[in-house]
Design a protein around this motif. Sequence first.
Motif, PDB file in Angstrom:
ATOM      1  N   GLU A 184     -15.407  -0.009 -12.377  1.00 27.60           N
ATOM      2  CA  GLU A 184     -16.769   0.096 -11.850  1.00 27.60           C
ATOM      3  C   GLU A 184     -16.844  -0.387 -10.409  1.00 27.60           C
ATOM      4  O   GLU A 184     -17.588   0.182  -9.600  1.00 27.60           O
ATOM      5  CB  GLU A 184     -17.730  -0.710 -12.726  1.00 27.60           C
ATOM      6  CG  GLU A 184     -17.948  -0.107 -14.107  1.00 27.60           C
ATOM      7  CD  GLU A 184     -18.635  -1.060 -15.068  1.00 27.60           C
ATOM      8  OE1 GLU A 184     -19.223  -0.585 -16.054  1.00 27.60           O
ATOM      9  OE2 GLU A 184     -18.568  -2.293 -14.846  1.00 27.60           O
ATOM     10  N   LEU A 185     -16.088  -1.429 -10.078  1.00 30.77           N
ATOM     11  CA  LEU A 185     -16.092  -1.928  -8.704  1.00 30.77           C
ATOM     12  C   LEU A 185     -15.578  -0.861  -7.758  1.00 30.77           C
ATOM     13  O   LEU A 185     -16.161  -0.631  -6.689  1.00 30.77           O
ATOM     14  CB  LEU A 185     -15.233  -3.195  -8.610  1.00 30.77           C
ATOM     15  CG  LEU A 185     -15.113  -3.816  -7.221  1.00 30.77           C
ATOM     16  CD1 LEU A 185     -16.475  -4.241  -6.686  1.00 30.77           C
ATOM     17  CD2 LEU A 185     -14.152  -5.018  -7.257  1.00 30.77           C
ATOM     18  N   GLY A 186     -14.498  -0.183  -8.116  1.00 28.64           N
ATOM     19  CA  GLY A 186     -14.004   0.904  -7.275  1.00 28.64           C
ATOM     20  C   GLY A 186     -14.987   2.048  -7.181  1.00 28.64           C
ATOM     21  O   GLY A 186     -15.185   2.639  -6.113  1.00 28.64           O
ATOM     22  N   GLU A 187     -15.632   2.354  -8.309  1.00 33.95           N
ATOM     23  CA  GLU A 187     -16.606   3.446  -8.349  1.00 33.95           C
ATOM     24  C   GLU A 187     -17.783   3.177  -7.418  1.00 33.95           C
ATOM     25  O   GLU A 187     -18.320   4.103  -6.796  1.00 33.95           O
ATOM     26  CB  GLU A 187     -17.096   3.609  -9.791  1.00 33.95           C
ATOM     27  CG  GLU A 187     -17.917   4.848 -10.046  1.00 33.95           C
ATOM     28  CD  GLU A 187     -18.354   4.955 -11.496  1.00 33.95           C
ATOM     29  OE1 GLU A 187     -18.362   6.071 -12.027  1.00 33.95           O
ATOM     30  OE2 GLU A 187     -18.688   3.916 -12.106  1.00 33.95           O
ATOM     31  N   MET A 188     -18.176   1.922  -7.296  1.00 34.57           N
ATOM     32  CA  MET A 188     -19.305   1.571  -6.433  1.00 34.57           C
ATOM     33  C   MET A 188     -19.055   1.970  -4.982  1.00 34.57           C
ATOM     34  O   MET A 188     -19.991   2.306  -4.250  1.00 34.57           O
ATOM     35  CB  MET A 188     -19.576   0.067  -6.507  1.00 34.57           C
ATOM     36  CG  MET A 188     -20.202  -0.390  -7.804  1.00 34.57           C
ATOM     37  SD  MET A 188     -20.373  -2.196  -7.838  1.00 34.57           S
ATOM     38  CE  MET A 188     -21.081  -2.420  -9.465  1.00 34.57           C
ATOM     39  N   PHE A 189     -17.795   1.920  -4.572  1.00 30.36           N
ATOM     40  CA  PHE A 189     -17.461   2.211  -3.177  1.00 30.36           C
ATOM     41  C   PHE A 189     -16.609   3.475  -3.044  1.00 30.36           C
ATOM     42  O   PHE A 189     -16.062   3.742  -1.979  1.00 30.36           O
ATOM     43  CB  PHE A 189     -16.741   1.006  -2.556  1.00 30.36           C
ATOM     44  CG  PHE A 189     -17.599  -0.231  -2.510  1.00 30.36           C
ATOM     45  CD1 PHE A 189     -18.543  -0.395  -1.511  1.00 30.36           C
ATOM     46  CD2 PHE A 189     -17.488  -1.214  -3.483  1.00 30.36           C
ATOM     47  CE1 PHE A 189     -19.339  -1.527  -1.460  1.00 30.36           C
ATOM     48  CE2 PHE A 189     -18.282  -2.352  -3.453  1.00 30.36           C
ATOM     49  CZ  PHE A 189     -19.213  -2.504  -2.440  1.00 30.36           C
ATOM     50  N   ASP A 190     -16.514   4.229  -4.142  1.00 31.24           N
ATOM     51  CA  ASP A 190     -15.784   5.498  -4.151  1.00 31.24           C
ATOM     52  C   ASP A 190     -14.339   5.322  -3.686  1.00 31.24           C
ATOM     53  O   ASP A 190     -13.830   6.072  -2.854  1.00 31.24           O
ATOM     54  CB  ASP A 190     -16.504   6.531  -3.261  1.00 31.24           C
ATOM     55  CG  ASP A 190     -16.022   7.957  -3.543  1.00 31.24           C
ATOM     56  OD1 ASP A 190     -15.547   8.206  -4.666  1.00 31.24           O
ATOM     57  OD2 ASP A 190     -16.114   8.803  -2.636  1.00 31.24           O
ATOM     58  N   VAL A 191     -13.677   4.293  -4.233  1.00 26.81           N
ATOM     59  CA  VAL A 191     -12.280   4.029  -3.898  1.00 26.81           C
ATOM     60  C   VAL A 191     -11.508   3.768  -5.194  1.00 26.81           C
ATOM     61  O   VAL A 191     -12.085   3.450  -6.229  1.00 26.81           O
ATOM     62  CB  VAL A 191     -12.126   2.818  -2.955  1.00 26.81           C
ATOM     63  CG1 VAL A 191     -12.773   3.088  -1.609  1.00 26.81           C
ATOM     64  CG2 VAL A 191     -12.695   1.557  -3.592  1.00 26.81           C
ATOM     65  N   HIS A 192     -10.190   3.910  -5.117  1.00 27.38           N
ATOM     66  CA  HIS A 192      -9.315   3.562  -6.233  1.00 27.38           C
ATOM     67  C   HIS A 192      -8.640   2.244  -5.911  1.00 27.38           C
ATOM     68  O   HIS A 192      -7.878   2.141  -4.949  1.00 27.38           O
ATOM     69  CB  HIS A 192      -8.250   4.653  -6.443  1.00 27.38           C
ATOM     70  CG  HIS A 192      -7.287   4.343  -7.534  1.00 27.38           C
ATOM     71  ND1 HIS A 192      -7.664   4.189  -8.851  1.00 27.38           N
ATOM     72  CD2 HIS A 192      -5.933   4.126  -7.497  1.00 27.38           C
ATOM     73  CE1 HIS A 192      -6.603   3.910  -9.578  1.00 27.38           C
ATOM     74  NE2 HIS A 192      -5.545   3.858  -8.787  1.00 27.38           N
ATOM     75  N   LEU A 193      -8.945   1.214  -6.694  1.00 22.52           N
ATOM     76  CA  LEU A 193      -8.402  -0.110  -6.431  1.00 22.52           C
ATOM     77  C   LEU A 193      -6.969  -0.181  -6.945  1.00 22.52           C
ATOM     78  O   LEU A 193      -6.702   0.084  -8.116  1.00 22.52           O
ATOM     79  CB  LEU A 193      -9.262  -1.174  -7.118  1.00 22.52           C
ATOM     80  CG  LEU A 193     -10.753  -1.160  -6.744  1.00 22.52           C
ATOM     81  CD1 LEU A 193     -11.501  -2.241  -7.506  1.00 22.52           C
ATOM     82  CD2 LEU A 193     -10.946  -1.331  -5.246  1.00 22.52           C
ATOM     83  N   GLN A 194      -6.039  -0.572  -6.078  1.00 24.30           N
ATOM     84  CA  GLN A 194      -4.626  -0.565  -6.435  1.00 24.30           C
ATOM     85  C   GLN A 194      -3.987  -1.948  -6.427  1.00 24.30           C
ATOM     86  O   GLN A 194      -2.822  -2.077  -6.802  1.00 24.30           O
ATOM     87  CB  GLN A 194      -3.863   0.362  -5.482  1.00 24.30           C
ATOM     88  CG  GLN A 194      -4.309   1.818  -5.570  1.00 24.30           C
ATOM     89  CD  GLN A 194      -3.510   2.721  -4.653  1.00 24.30           C
ATOM     90  OE1 GLN A 194      -3.283   2.393  -3.490  1.00 24.30           O
ATOM     91  NE2 GLN A 194      -3.059   3.856  -5.168  1.00 24.30           N
ATOM     92  N   SER A 195      -4.726  -2.967  -6.008  1.00 26.02           N
ATOM     93  CA  SER A 195      -4.131  -4.299  -5.911  1.00 26.02           C
ATOM     94  C   SER A 195      -5.222  -5.360  -5.992  1.00 26.02           C
ATOM     95  O   SER A 195      -6.422  -5.065  -5.898  1.00 26.02           O
ATOM     96  CB  SER A 195      -3.389  -4.450  -4.573  1.00 26.02           C
ATOM     97  OG  SER A 195      -4.319  -4.385  -3.501  1.00 26.02           O
ATOM     98  N   LEU A 196      -4.793  -6.603  -6.159  1.00 25.90           N
ATOM     99  CA  LEU A 196      -5.738  -7.720  -6.142  1.00 25.90           C
ATOM    100  C   LEU A 196      -6.437  -7.820  -4.795  1.00 25.90           C
ATOM    101  O   LEU A 196      -7.620  -8.185  -4.715  1.00 25.90           O
ATOM    102  CB  LEU A 196      -5.003  -9.029  -6.451  1.00 25.90           C
ATOM    103  CG  LEU A 196      -4.466  -9.198  -7.875  1.00 25.90           C
ATOM    104  CD1 LEU A 196      -3.715 -10.518  -7.994  1.00 25.90           C
ATOM    105  CD2 LEU A 196      -5.593  -9.136  -8.885  1.00 25.90           C
ATOM    106  N   GLU A 197      -5.710  -7.486  -3.747  1.00 22.43           N
ATOM    107  CA  GLU A 197      -6.295  -7.524  -2.400  1.00 22.43           C
ATOM    108  C   GLU A 197      -7.429  -6.509  -2.282  1.00 22.43           C
ATOM    109  O   GLU A 197      -8.466  -6.789  -1.650  1.00 22.43           O
ATOM    110  CB  GLU A 197      -5.217  -7.252  -1.352  1.00 22.43           C
ATOM    111  CG  GLU A 197      -4.226  -8.391  -1.137  1.00 22.43           C
ATOM    112  CD  GLU A 197      -3.225  -8.551  -2.275  1.00 22.43           C
ATOM    113  OE1 GLU A 197      -2.637  -9.637  -2.388  1.00 22.43           O
ATOM    114  OE2 GLU A 197      -3.040  -7.580  -3.060  1.00 22.43           O
ATOM    115  N   ASP A 198      -7.260  -5.331  -2.904  1.00 20.15           N
ATOM    116  CA  ASP A 198      -8.334  -4.326  -2.903  1.00 20.15           C
ATOM    117  C   ASP A 198      -9.563  -4.851  -3.648  1.00 20.15           C
ATOM    118  O   ASP A 198     -10.698  -4.676  -3.205  1.00 20.15           O
ATOM    119  CB  ASP A 198      -7.859  -3.037  -3.583  1.00 20.15           C
ATOM    120  CG  ASP A 198      -6.876  -2.256  -2.733  1.00 20.15           C
ATOM    121  OD1 ASP A 198      -6.754  -2.550  -1.522  1.00 20.15           O
ATOM    122  OD2 ASP A 198      -6.214  -1.355  -3.275  1.00 20.15           O
TER     123      ASP A 198
END
Length: 306
Positions: A184-198
């Motif tokens: 959901e966090l990635g969806e909020m910003f239209d990105v695919h989260l790939q790491s803890l840093e993301d």
Amino acid sequence: MYYTITLNPAIDMLTKVENFELGKLNRTGESNYVVGGKGINISLLLKNIGKESKALGFVAGFTGDFIKEELTKQGIKSNFIETEGFTRINIKLTTDTETEINSQSSKVNRTNILDFFSSLDELTSEDTVFLSGNIIPGMEDDDFVHIAKKVKEQGANLVVDSNKDMVLHTLKYHPFIVKPNEFELGEMFDVHLQSLEDIAIYAKKLQEMGAQNVLVSRGSKGAILFTHSGEIFSANIAKGKVVSTIAAGDSMLAMFVAKYDETKDFPLSLQYASAAGGATSFSAGVGKQELINELLVQINVEKISL
């Protein structure tokens, strides 16, 4: 006082069919009926840990009566707005696989909605309001945002857990905490989260937009808490036999807020929150206090830098 808002509650019918055949007459075993909805799940967890709450929202017809009766049996107060029609029944069907069929409740009208807003007049600065889940047919997205605004105008503490648009649009009212999962966090910003840093980048964006604290649940990978003071904590999950993950996230959020209100201790609150999520996952229903306490020893909380 804790208040939970479930705008679109449901009864979940849990049933099982052996040798299911599509298009044929199938007979189930005995079915179980449980009250559902994110806010109601939060009220149930709070009750299990000895905290009082009042459940708000909309109910209709005999199904709405069932919801109120079940909450009363649990010792949970409610002040639902009664509307025309029926509250939905969702079917959770177990065969060789698990299938969910979610139905739709009857529409509410503007009078119902205005009555609901009037029910918020009793809120004070001593209260915390969990605004969870999605809107019911007949409501607009703006109504959800206006609820957040009314909560803050009453001086109450606001907690938000909903879909991406609802969360993003309520951040201007500075909720105490929001709890997206990693997807959901990635969806909020239209990105695919790939790491803890993301995860850190976008959780901090939520804070920049108004969230005081952000709790990101990561399924089997645990959870990460980003606090208003800039500290970051991670927690693992407990090990056990998963019965159902339904309401696990709601349990985590409820436990976190309740324990933080008691202690003002972020790491301890995260430890209890992770244990509560596990307790619900390992239970037929919302986790009990005894199991939460048993699981605490499995949960390790670490301060991390990202």
